[in-house]
Scaffold this active site. Sequence first.
Site: not given
Ligand code: GAR
Length: 185
Positions: A14-16, A88-91, A105, A107
């Site tokens: 969840g850093t984003n 990380m799931k596909i909707l 999203n 990526h």
């Molecule tokens: C992020 O780097 C994001 O780009 C990636 O998961 C990480 C989540 O980090 N997403 C994917 O790979 C989607 N296909 P976070 O939980 O620390 O935000």
Amino acid sequence: MAKINTCVFISGKGTNLKRLILNSNQYSFPIKIKLIVCNNKNVEGLKLAKKWSIPYLIFCNKQNLSENKILIELKTKKINLILLAGYMKILSRKFIRSFGKSIINIHPSLLPKFKGLNTFEKVLKNKEKKTGCTVHFVTEKLDEGKIILKKFFYIDKKDNVASIKRKTQNLEYNAFSEAIIKIMK
Ligand code: GAR
């Protein structure tokens, strides 16, 4: 200012999400996070929902049942935007169609290169000169959909999976917020 009611989907650290919460607490940032959806009850990202008292929904069971529940909650909370922040799931196609509003999203690669999982490993294996992140609208096809923006950096000879991941994620935090501002203009 009128803010758009937003739901953030997460699966991990969840850093984003953290950056999105901090930015959304600013008066001029155009979203209000009304709901967090998570498919794993044990992840660190959920602590952020609790810390900032944001309602959350956890599901670990059958995808179609869960999506129906989520759709009801999205409607109840009048959500107009979904952000996939490390989800990380596909909707399902049905979910995307039923929601009918924007889903965005982030990526960790320069799409259309390296869709799917294990992005950093693929980047290194392919001896890329540069990499970065992409923010895009979600469609029924994985990691496709109109690109809103990308950010990149040049790969150093000393880089490894861990350092590329760190550098990519550092770009992601600004990229996501800039993309949100961009689509609201
Ligand atoms: C992020 O780097 C994001 O780009 C990636 O998961 C990480 C989540 O980090 N997403 C994917 O790979 C989607 N296909 P976070 O939980 O620390 O935000």
